[in-house]
Motif scaffolding. Structure first.
Motif, PDB file in Angstrom:
ATOM      1  N   SER A 108       0.834  -1.206   0.000  1.00  0.00           N
ATOM      2  CA  SER A 108       0.000   0.000   0.000  1.00  0.00           C
ATOM      3  C   SER A 108       0.867   1.253   0.000  1.00  0.00           C
ATOM      4  O   SER A 108       0.543   2.234  -0.670  1.00  0.00           O
ATOM      5  CB  SER A 108      -0.960   0.007   1.193  1.00  0.00           C
ATOM      6  OG  SER A 108      -0.276   0.219   2.414  1.00  0.00           O
ATOM      7  N   ALA A 109       1.971   1.220   0.725  1.00  0.00           N
ATOM      8  CA  ALA A 109       2.864   2.378   0.761  1.00  0.00           C
ATOM      9  C   ALA A 109       3.634   2.536  -0.549  1.00  0.00           C
ATOM     10  O   ALA A 109       3.795   3.647  -1.055  1.00  0.00           O
ATOM     11  CB  ALA A 109       3.829   2.259   1.936  1.00  0.00           C
ATOM     12  N   VAL A 110       4.102   1.427  -1.101  1.00  0.00           N
ATOM     13  CA  VAL A 110       4.851   1.482  -2.362  1.00  0.00           C
ATOM     14  C   VAL A 110       3.931   1.916  -3.507  1.00  0.00           C
ATOM     15  O   VAL A 110       4.275   2.800  -4.296  1.00  0.00           O
ATOM     16  CB  VAL A 110       5.507   0.118  -2.675  1.00  0.00           C
ATOM     17  CG1 VAL A 110       6.067   0.091  -4.091  1.00  0.00           C
ATOM     18  CG2 VAL A 110       6.615  -0.170  -1.663  1.00  0.00           C
ATOM     19  N   ASP A 111       2.757   1.317  -3.594  1.00  0.00           N
ATOM     20  CA  ASP A 111       1.855   1.576  -4.717  1.00  0.00           C
ATOM     21  C   ASP A 111       1.130   2.919  -4.624  1.00  0.00           C
ATOM     22  O   ASP A 111       0.910   3.578  -5.632  1.00  0.00           O
ATOM     23  CB  ASP A 111       0.803   0.464  -4.831  1.00  0.00           C
ATOM     24  CG  ASP A 111       1.422  -0.890  -5.159  1.00  0.00           C
ATOM     25  OD1 ASP A 111       2.590  -0.940  -5.595  1.00  0.00           O
ATOM     26  OD2 ASP A 111       0.727  -1.910  -4.960  1.00  0.00           O
ATOM     27  N   ASP A 112       0.747   3.307  -3.399  1.00  0.00           N
ATOM     28  CA  ASP A 112      -0.090   4.496  -3.229  1.00  0.00           C
ATOM     29  C   ASP A 112       0.579   5.620  -2.441  1.00  0.00           C
ATOM     30  O   ASP A 112      -0.034   6.661  -2.227  1.00  0.00           O
ATOM     31  CB  ASP A 112      -1.396   4.111  -2.531  1.00  0.00           C
ATOM     32  CG  ASP A 112      -2.162   3.042  -3.299  1.00  0.00           C
ATOM     33  OD1 ASP A 112      -2.171   3.099  -4.545  1.00  0.00           O
ATOM     34  OD2 ASP A 112      -2.742   2.151  -2.655  1.00  0.00           O
TER      35      ASP A 112
END
Length: 150
Positions: A108-112
């Motif tokens: 979630s942190a990497v993608d968003d």
């Protein structure tokens, strides 16, 4: 009348617990944002060193008992006050219901750039399994996270 009182108490209890969770979630975001500001001012190595200290002894002690921890983008724990957790890969380690929540936290942190992940985890205060939600944010090449119990 008795049923009305019980229903009122239950409704108030639900509202108050929802408000408490919202406050806790706000605090989790503040912890992660404080770590991001520390990272910007002091760099990665100093940030990792602070995250490896107990919450009440770190640069983020104002948020204790909440604490932050960090993964790298390969799902490896790189900072935690429980130092025995550091260096392990958590990509494929599920919660009790089979959810690969650590993978979700990092992804979630990497993608968003940031996000919330819900899962089940043992609450150290009660010793029982409980729902937990964790906020994670990409900070440099770290994924910094802070969780709260629901």
């Amino acid at each position: 009348m008795k049923k009305l009182c019980i229903a009122t108490i239950l409704c108030l209890s639900m509202l108050l617990s929802g408000a408490a969770l919202a406050a806790d979630k706000d605090q989790a975001v503040k912890v992660v944002d404080a770590v991001a500001a520390f990272y910007a001012a002091n760099g990665k190595d100093a940030t990792i060193a602070e995250l490896c200290k107990p919450a009440d002894q770190s640069a983020f002690k104002e948020f204790a008992p909440l604490y932050a921890f960090a993964y790298d983008t390969g799902y490896n724990m790189v900072a935690h006050f429980k130092t025995k957790l550091i260096g392990r890969n958590y990509e494929k380690l599920p919660d009790v219901k089979g959810k690969l929540f650590r993978k979700d936290i990092v992804d979630s942190a990497v993608d968003d750039g940031a996000g919330w992940t819900d899962y089940w985890y043992k609450n150290p205060a009660t010793g029982k399994l409980a729902e937990k939600t964790t906020y994670a944010k990409k900070v440099g090449d770290l994924i910094v996270a802070c969780g709260v119990y629901k």
